[in-house]
Structures are given as C-alpha cells and as structure tokens.
Design an enzyme around this catalytic site. Structure first.
Site, short mmCIF file in Angstrom:
data_model
loop_
_atom_site.label_atom_id
_atom_site.label_comp_id
_atom_site.label_asym_id
_atom_site.label_seq_id
_atom_site.Cartn_x
_atom_site.Cartn_y
_atom_site.Cartn_z
CG PHE A 137 -1.69 1.01 1.45
CD1 PHE A 137 -3.01 1.26 0.48
CD2 PHE A 137 -1.33 2.34 1.68
CE1 PHE A 137 -3.41 2.56 -0.10
CE2 PHE A 137 -2.21 3.91 1.82
CZ PHE A 137 -2.90 4.16 0.98
CG ASP A 222 5.57 3.71 1.31
OD1 ASP A 222 5.53 5.25 2.63
OD2 ASP A 222 5.10 3.85 1.00
CE LYS A 251 -1.39 6.64 6.75
NZ LYS A 251 -1.00 6.18 5.98
C1 LIG Z 1 -1.18 6.56 4.26
C2 LIG Z 1 0.16 5.76 3.16
C3 LIG Z 1 0.58 6.58 2.38
C4 LIG Z 1 0.47 7.53 1.44
O1 LIG Z 1 0.24 8.97 2.49
P1 LIG Z 1 -1.35 9.53 1.82
O2 LIG Z 1 -0.81 11.07 3.13
O3 LIG Z 1 -2.82 9.44 2.18
O4 LIG Z 1 -1.37 10.01 0.78
C5 LIG Z 1 1.61 5.89 1.41
N1 LIG Z 1 2.16 4.78 1.85
C6 LIG Z 1 2.10 4.37 3.15
C7 LIG Z 1 3.02 2.53 3.60
C8 LIG Z 1 0.90 4.34 4.08
O5 LIG Z 1 0.96 3.96 5.30
#
Ligand SMILES: *Cc1c(COP(=O)(O)O)cnc(C)c1O
Length: 400
Positions: A137, A222, A251
């Site tokens: 994700f 990520d 985040k």
């Molecule tokens: C939440 C998330 C994203 C995307 O972040 P947004 O601010 O919602 O665009 C990308 N990678 C990971 C691992 C995430 O948990």
C-alpha cells in the site's frame, strides 16, 4: 442533523467510517459530539503518533500562524531550510524533497528514481522499471494503484501506469530474480501496514539492501506509516540496521496538524532533479515546515521512540495472551500491532464496532484483521484497559 447524516448526504462515499462523530481530542483520547470519550487506538494511521493536541507541536503551529503560512516555492521562506536540515540530520542523509501527502512523496520518489535511472545509471529512455511487493500500500493516485494488487483499489480506475513489477513480499530470491539492467529501484514498506502489519522475515530487509547495492538499484523505503517512532525506533529499517537510499515520510511528520511529507536521501540521488522539473504549491510551506521541524526536534531526543518500544513490548505481550482465545495471530513491532481474529467469530469490522461501543477506536484492515496503533503518548494503564476491552469483545462473541 447529526454529523453522521450530514456527512452521509454530502461527502463522497469513499470511506466506510464507524458511527462515531469526533469533536475534540487530547493526547490518546478523543471525545464525540455527545461527550463520550474513546481511546484512539488508530491515531489516524500513525499521523497522530504524538497524540492529539501535543502542546509543543500546537505551540509551534500557533506561532507560525501569526508569522506567515504560505509563500509558494517561488520564493524562499525562513522555515524550510531549518526543517530540511533537521530532517536530513535525523535520517542521516543530506537532502530533503518536501511534499504534502504520502502519495505525493511516493510519486516524487518514482520520478526521482526514473530520472536517476536515465541520467546516472544510463537506462535506455522509457525503459526504467521499479520493483514493488505484493500486498503493498503506497497511496491512492492512478500511478500508485497501478502496482497495487488490491482489486478494490483498482477496479474501474484504469488504464494503469506501466513500469512496475510486483514480487512476493518477504522473498529475497524472487526479488533478485526480478532485477534486470533496467531496474532503477525497489520500493517497499519495511513492514506492510495496510496488508495487516505484516513483518517480513528478519533477514529480508538486509538482503534487499545487499541485492540493491550489488545491482546498482535504489532501495526506497516507504516509512510513511512505519516511520517516526511508531515501531520503537526512528525508522522501522533501524530495527534491522538497514539504511535505504531514500526514505519516504509523511503522516506523523505533520504532527497531526497539517499534511507534511518528504523524500529524504543523499544529493547524489535527489540532486538529479533540476529547477522546474517537479514541484508542489504547498510543499515546504512555512506552516508545514514549522510543524515538521517541531516534530523532528521531538524525535531528536529519542524519548518518543523509547516510549513506543517499551509500551510496544507491553502491548504485544498482552495481545499474545489472547492467542487461542479468539485471536489466531498477532504481528507487529513497537506500538503497532496486527491482530487476526478467528474468522469464525467475526469480521474485523464487527470487532471494531463492538470495541467502539466499549470506548476503543480501532480499524480493521482486511477480513478479520484489526490494527492497533495508539498514540505513543498513551498511558500504560489505558493501553492495558484497551486490550481488556478487546478480550471482553472476544468473550462476547463466544471465544473460549
Ligand atoms: C498512508 C500511506 C501512504 C499514503 O499517504 P497519504 O498521505 O494518504 O497519501 C503511503 N504509504 C504508506 C505505507 C502509507 O501507510
């Protein structure tokens, strides 16, 4: 009209929220419009790692609101430099590309990796590929969903962006087999969040680091959900002593106040971007930079990471006591847990509804898995109480 019916009438139905209308928050607790309190065990998917209304972060934001909030990158602002320096230092790198949302950080890294591939690695024009993992994700843009294998995230949203190859998560041999001369990057979550807090085998990330170095491929971690304290260290990669080429952060970088994201790496990679090639109107704005700097300063002492590590041990240990009593598996790191409920008992959604009735907010991921990720400022006894509520819900559902 209540908040729920208004939202259902006027907000696009792209989410399926629980029936709770939050009005205020303080630390690990939120209060709804009827005055009922809930322990927040989701923390906005880690965006609220430091709790609701963290005094130091709110103070930094308020001070900046009175100075200036937005300049665009057409001019310099006096907050972006200090923020970038502090964030680069925290990550042990020398350059930062500021963005707003997580998906933008991912998109930015994809562009940087491709440009690096053509300009530094000499990949033939238009041939660059990026290896990703099944179950990933990374966000919701059209390019990012192009390499998702969650059918719900993709259906009716094509055509998709080419240039990605997906391999099984946790399988270093499959990863190496997928690398060829046009591979520019491997993009992974060090722990897969949305997939259900999936922790790979301990030798996986070190193997990914070794393979990417050997084949001159960038390793992009990520850490948008796993980073900035959640797992008991600054980055989840730290738990295994692994240093990727690029960190993707988001985040919690915004302190639960404003969206702040970044790609963090060294100038031999991020330096491939030339003026005018990439940007964002709000990226690196003074308000975001002031909040981001305060977040980095909060993490620089290591106290938050240590608290997450200690409370995380407590959480994981108490959850493991539920194994065989309605829980079939517990995974996680630090204050981040994926709990597989016996599917014969209930869906994850149902468990979260029952938890909310008992004053605990949590979120299902897929099927019968729920995730727990309370703010790091949570009190130990509140954490114990929340696990007690989960135990009570499982008993209510008929667990032995
Ligand atoms: C939440 C998330 C994203 C995307 O972040 P947004 O601010 O919602 O665009 C990308 N990678 C990971 C691992 C995430 O948990």
């Amino acid at each position: 009209m209540t908040g729920i019916s208004l939202a259902e009438a006027f907000v696009a139905h792209n989410y399926h929220p629980l029936d709770v209308v939050v009005e205020s928050g303080d630390g690990a607790w939120v209060t709804d419009v009827t005055g009922r309190r809930y322990l927040d065990c989701l923390a906005a998917y880690s965006a609220v790692n430091f709790g609701h209304g963290h005094p130091g972060l709110i103070a930094a934001a308020k001070a900046q609101l009175d100075r200036i909030t937005l300049t665009s990158r057409a001019f310099h602002n006096d907050r972006l430099g200090p923020f970038a320096e502090a964030l680069a230092t925290l990550a042990g790198k020398d350059m930062v590309l500021p963005m707003n949302t997580g998906a933008e950080a991912v998109e930015s890294a994809i562009k940087v990796a491709r440009a690096w591939g053509y300009r530094v690695k000499d990949v033939p024009a238009g041939k660059a590929t990026i290896i990703v993992a099944d179950g990933n994700f990374h966000g919701r843009t059209t390019t990012i969903i192009s390499f998702s294998n969650d059918e719900q995230a993709r259906a009716d949203f094509g055509p998709f962006t080419p240039g990605f190859v997906s391999v099984p998560y946790g399988d270093a041999a499959a990863l190496e087999a997928a690398i060829d001369e046009n591979t520019v990057a491997v993009l992974l979550e060090p722990i897969q969040g949305e997939a259900g807090i999936v922790v790979p085998p301990a030798d996986y990330l070190p193997a990914v680091r070794a393979l990417t170095s050997k084949h001159n491929v960038l390793f992009i971690a990520d850490e948008i959900q796993s980073g900035l304290g959640r797992t008991g260290s600054t980055f989840a990669c730290d738990l295994l002593g692994v240093v990727p080429d690029l960190y993707l952060l988001g985040k919690a970088l915004g302190g639960g106040i404003v969206p702040v994201s970044a790609v963090v790496g060294n100038s031999d990679i991020l330096g491939v971007l030339r003026p005018g090639e990439h940007g964002s109107t709000f990226g690196g704005n003074p308000l975001a930079s002031a909040v981001g700097l305060a977040v980095v300063e909060l993490l620089a002492t290591g106290e938050m990471q240590e608290r997450a590590r200690m409370l995380g041990e407590r959480l994981q240990a108490s959850l493991r006591l539920l194994l065989g009593h309605g829980v079939v598996a517990v995974r996680g790191a630090g204050l981040w847990a994926g709990v597989d409920i016996d599917p014969a008992l209930a869906t994850g959604r149902r468990v979260c509804e029952l938890l909310a009735e008992r004053g605990v907010l949590a979120k299902d991921t897929h099927g019968s898995t729920i995730r727990l990720a309370p703010p790091i400022v949570v009190e130990p006894e509140d954490l114990d109480w929340a696990v007690g509520q989960l135990e009570a819900v499982l008993l209510e559902l008929g667990a032995g």
